[in-house]
Design an enzyme around this catalytic site. Structure first.
Site, PDB file in Angstrom:
ATOM      1  CD  GLU A   1      43.545  42.377  49.575  1.00 49.29           C
ATOM      2  OE1 GLU A   1      42.107  42.881  49.791  1.00 49.29           O
ATOM      3  OE2 GLU A   1      44.131  42.269  50.582  1.00 49.29           O
TER       4      GLU A   1
ATOM      5  CB  CYS B   1      36.389  43.423  43.742  1.00 54.51           C
ATOM      6  SG  CYS B   1      37.594  44.952  44.498  1.00 54.51           S
TER       7      CYS B   1
HETATM    8  P1  NAD Z   1      41.222  35.737  37.726  1.00 55.35           P
HETATM    9  O1  NAD Z   1      41.107  34.973  39.403  1.00 55.35           O
HETATM   10  O2  NAD Z   1      40.871  34.845  36.840  1.00 55.35           O
HETATM   11  O3  NAD Z   1      42.776  36.202  37.640  1.00 55.35           O
HETATM   12  C1  NAD Z   1      43.539  37.021  38.499  1.00 55.35           C
HETATM   13  C2  NAD Z   1      45.115  36.690  38.148  1.00 55.35           C
HETATM   14  O4  NAD Z   1      45.242  35.378  38.438  1.00 55.35           O
HETATM   15  C3  NAD Z   1      45.323  36.983  36.722  1.00 55.35           C
HETATM   16  O5  NAD Z   1      46.650  37.415  36.525  1.00 55.35           O
HETATM   17  C4  NAD Z   1      45.486  35.468  36.236  1.00 55.35           C
HETATM   18  O6  NAD Z   1      46.118  35.377  35.126  1.00 55.35           O
HETATM   19  C5  NAD Z   1      46.038  34.723  37.374  1.00 55.35           C
HETATM   20  N1  NAD Z   1      45.802  33.207  37.513  1.00 55.35           N
HETATM   21  C6  NAD Z   1      44.857  32.523  36.714  1.00 55.35           C
HETATM   22  N2  NAD Z   1      44.989  31.147  36.949  1.00 55.35           N
HETATM   23  C7  NAD Z   1      45.922  31.157  37.837  1.00 55.35           C
HETATM   24  C8  NAD Z   1      46.667  30.001  38.750  1.00 55.35           C
HETATM   25  N3  NAD Z   1      45.834  28.890  38.729  1.00 55.35           N
HETATM   26  N4  NAD Z   1      47.419  30.191  39.723  1.00 55.35           N
HETATM   27  C9  NAD Z   1      48.013  31.550  39.805  1.00 55.35           C
HETATM   28  N5  NAD Z   1      47.518  32.690  39.179  1.00 55.35           N
HETATM   29  C10 NAD Z   1      46.574  32.464  38.186  1.00 55.35           C
HETATM   30  O7  NAD Z   1      40.471  37.030  38.273  1.00 55.35           O
HETATM   31  P2  NAD Z   1      40.360  38.287  37.163  1.00 55.35           P
HETATM   32  O8  NAD Z   1      39.271  37.996  35.852  1.00 55.35           O
HETATM   33  O9  NAD Z   1      41.566  38.703  36.208  1.00 55.35           O
HETATM   34  O10 NAD Z   1      39.767  39.638  37.804  1.00 55.35           O
HETATM   35  C11 NAD Z   1      38.539  39.726  38.325  1.00 55.35           C
HETATM   36  C12 NAD Z   1      38.499  39.160  39.787  1.00 55.35           C
HETATM   37  O11 NAD Z   1      39.059  39.789  40.485  1.00 55.35           O
HETATM   38  C13 NAD Z   1      36.936  39.269  40.231  1.00 55.35           C
HETATM   39  O12 NAD Z   1      36.373  38.132  40.906  1.00 55.35           O
HETATM   40  C14 NAD Z   1      37.102  40.463  41.275  1.00 55.35           C
HETATM   41  O13 NAD Z   1      36.101  40.728  42.067  1.00 55.35           O
HETATM   42  C15 NAD Z   1      38.547  40.283  41.793  1.00 55.35           C
HETATM   43  N6  NAD Z   1      39.140  41.482  42.080  1.00 55.35           N
HETATM   44  C16 NAD Z   1      39.401  41.495  43.684  1.00 55.35           C
HETATM   45  C17 NAD Z   1      39.778  42.744  44.024  1.00 55.35           C
HETATM   46  C18 NAD Z   1      39.831  43.061  45.757  1.00 55.35           C
HETATM   47  O14 NAD Z   1      40.383  44.211  45.967  1.00 55.35           O
HETATM   48  N7  NAD Z   1      39.514  41.897  46.345  1.00 55.35           N
HETATM   49  C19 NAD Z   1      40.054  43.768  43.199  1.00 55.35           C
HETATM   50  C20 NAD Z   1      40.141  43.641  42.017  1.00 55.35           C
HETATM   51  C21 NAD Z   1      39.553  42.551  41.285  1.00 55.35           C
END
Ligand code: NAD
Length: 486
Positions: free
Chosen positions: A250, A284
């Protein structure tokens, strides 16, 4: 709240092996709100092993009534603590208190929805030839690794965990570092329910990516449900290839609103401004682009500019704040630079400012309205994840749809018109997992959400979320026929 949020593994609060601690900062004040134990790969491996054991050696996957009862108790406990949880959510992530309260209410509703569905997981049987039975049943997929962001820290965790639990999976949840205190308190409502077998739910917070990568690489994890950004989603997809595990991604969005010439501009502008500035644009599905018919460009631009200029930016818990801070000052400064960069491509109509005085300690920036027509520009193509709205124009329906579909994302969109047939025609043509008509950002436990294109794949919320955590098994047997009597 405990002084230091700890991992929960195999039914116990578990100190991290390294003893490392990390801080969580209140983005409204810049002050440290609390600390959490910073897990490493040792904790990730222990959590995976505990989940595997619980999946294989307890009745959890075979006991839908038990699962429903545990989840209903979870929802009741969240409800009892809802005010305190909403306040912590606001303080840790900068979400305004009212939307934080609404998020907790939505979280309770979501857990109850999946508690009900836990008891509805049916298969089917068909007699394919005389006496030959094909029995198709749904079984829990195994161990689910759940990786969540901070921006809707309650609902995004629960919209993966609740269907995983309902399906009968055991879970390892990797908390978001920016919301680790809140998510630990939310999970506390679940983890000491006596009927929950130890190891069915495990979680830890961490600041490095290694413990998340361990989850993705492990052959003892069967499914990853990830909510987050496109670059991290891409890394996860590549890293999951080694163990060929199932993925539910997502990812980000760049939501457009298609506004036709028959709208009431004055009534519409506050709704569009609210859709763009929800969670300071850090949602998002937040509105990023307004594609407006050229006949109403000028009045809509003026009305939106008035809305943006009048918006009161302030602390998440202040009752008169209309928009809170970004998650941290790094993101505030990133948005500041991105808005400045928009001048290279078009006009900045309202320039959101970084406020001084008391607010200077927080991660605040005002909302920006820009007008950039170039489809290749960053404001059209890149997810900003902040309070910046772009205005674009179109001449006819075909051009509106072509513009709306001109990014790699396909998460959410809206169509605004009084013409019902046109609204549904355009909704059908948009390459987007969700399309709202004459509204924006309505997210429901009952309705599936997910992405087209770079916004990911799989669906969460709704009955289909269960499918992310279930396998379908075919059992075939030639049982024969009872010899016909006289
Ligand atoms: P992010 O991708 O930086 O982090 C998301 C999660 O992944 C965090 O828990 C982070 O610690 C973890 N993570 C970081 N590096 C990783 C790796 N190498 N392997 C596995 N996990 C890792 O995102 P964010 O800044 O926390 O959130 C914002 C983003 O999330 C935006 O792009 C937003 O659009 C998206 N989002 C999408 C939805 C949806 O329903 N599609 C909902 C909410 C947020």
């Amino acid at each position: 709240m405990t002084a230091i949020a700890q991992p929960w593994i195999a039914g116990q609060w578990t100190p991290v092996e390294s003893g490392a601690l990390a801080e969580s900062v209140n983005p409204s004040t810049g002050q440290v709100l609390g600390r959490f134990a910073d897990a490493g790969t040792a904790e990730a491996q222990a959590a995976i092993a505990a989940a595997r054991r619980a999946f294989l050696h307890t009745d959890w996957a075979h006991a839908p009534r038990l699962r429903a009862a545990v989840m209903l108790e979870f929802a009741d406990r969240v409800e009892r603590r809802s005010q305190e949880l909403a306040l912590l959510l606001a303080n840790e992530t900068g979400k305004l208190l009212k939307p934080a309260q609404a998020e907790i209410a939505g979280t309770i509703s979501e857990i109850r929805f999946y508690a009900g569905l836990a008891r509805t997981i049916f298969g089917r049987t068909t007699e394919v030839e005389p006496g030959a039975l094909s029995v198709l049943s749904r079984e829990a997929a195994g161990v689910a690794g759940i990786i969540v962001p901070w921006n809707a820290a309650a609902i995004l965790l629960v919209r993966s965990l609740a269907p995983a639990m309902a399906a009968g999976c055991a879970s390892v949840v990797k908390l978001a570092p920016q919301a680790a205190l809140f998510q630990t308190e939310l999970m506390r409502c679940l983890n000491d329910i006596p009927a929950l077998p130890p190891g069915v739910v495990n979680f830890y917070g961490c600041t490095s990516s290694a413990p998340s990568e361990a989850l993705v690489a492990s052959s003892d994890v069967d499914v990853i449900s990830f909510t987050g950004s496109v670059p991290v989603g891409q890394r996860i997809m590549a890293a999951a290839a080694g163990s060929l595990k199932r993925l539910n991604l997502e990812l980000g969005g760049k939501a457009p609103a298609v506004v036709f010439g028959d709208v009431d501009v004055e009534a519409l502008a506050p709704q569009l401004a609210a859709a763009a500035t929800v969670a300071a644009g850090q949602q998002c599905t937040a509105l990023d682009r307004v594609l407006v018919h050229e006949s109403v460009l000028h009045p809509l631009r003026d009305a939106l500019a008035r809305q943006f200029r009048a918006m009161r930016v302030g602390p998440a818990t202040a009752s008169d704040s209309q928009m809170g801070p970004l998650i941290d000052v790094g993101n505030r400064d990133r948005i500041d630079r991105l808005v400045e960069d928009c001048r290279r491509y078009g006009e900045v109509i309202v320039r959101g400012q970084v406020p001084g005085g008391e607010l200077a300690h927080g991660a605040f920036i005002g909302p920006s309205l820009v007008e950039v027509g170039d489809l290749q520009s960053p404001i059209v193509q890149e997810e900003f994840f902040g309070p910046v709205l772009n205005l674009e124009t179109f001449a006819d329906e075909a051009q509106a749809v072509a513009r709306a579909n001109a990014t790699r994302y396909g998460l959410a969109a809206s169509v605004w018109t009084r013409d019902g047939a046109r609204a549904r025609r355009v909704a059908r043509a948009l390459r987007s997992g969700t399309v709202w008509i004459n509204t924006h950002n309505k997210l429901l436990a009952e309705a599936e959400t997910g992405g087209y294109g770079a916004s990911g794949f799989g669906r969460l919320h709704g009955a289909e979320a269960l499918l992310e955590f279930l396998e379908t098994k075919h059992v075939y047997e030639e049982v024969g026929r009872v010899a016909p009597g006289d």
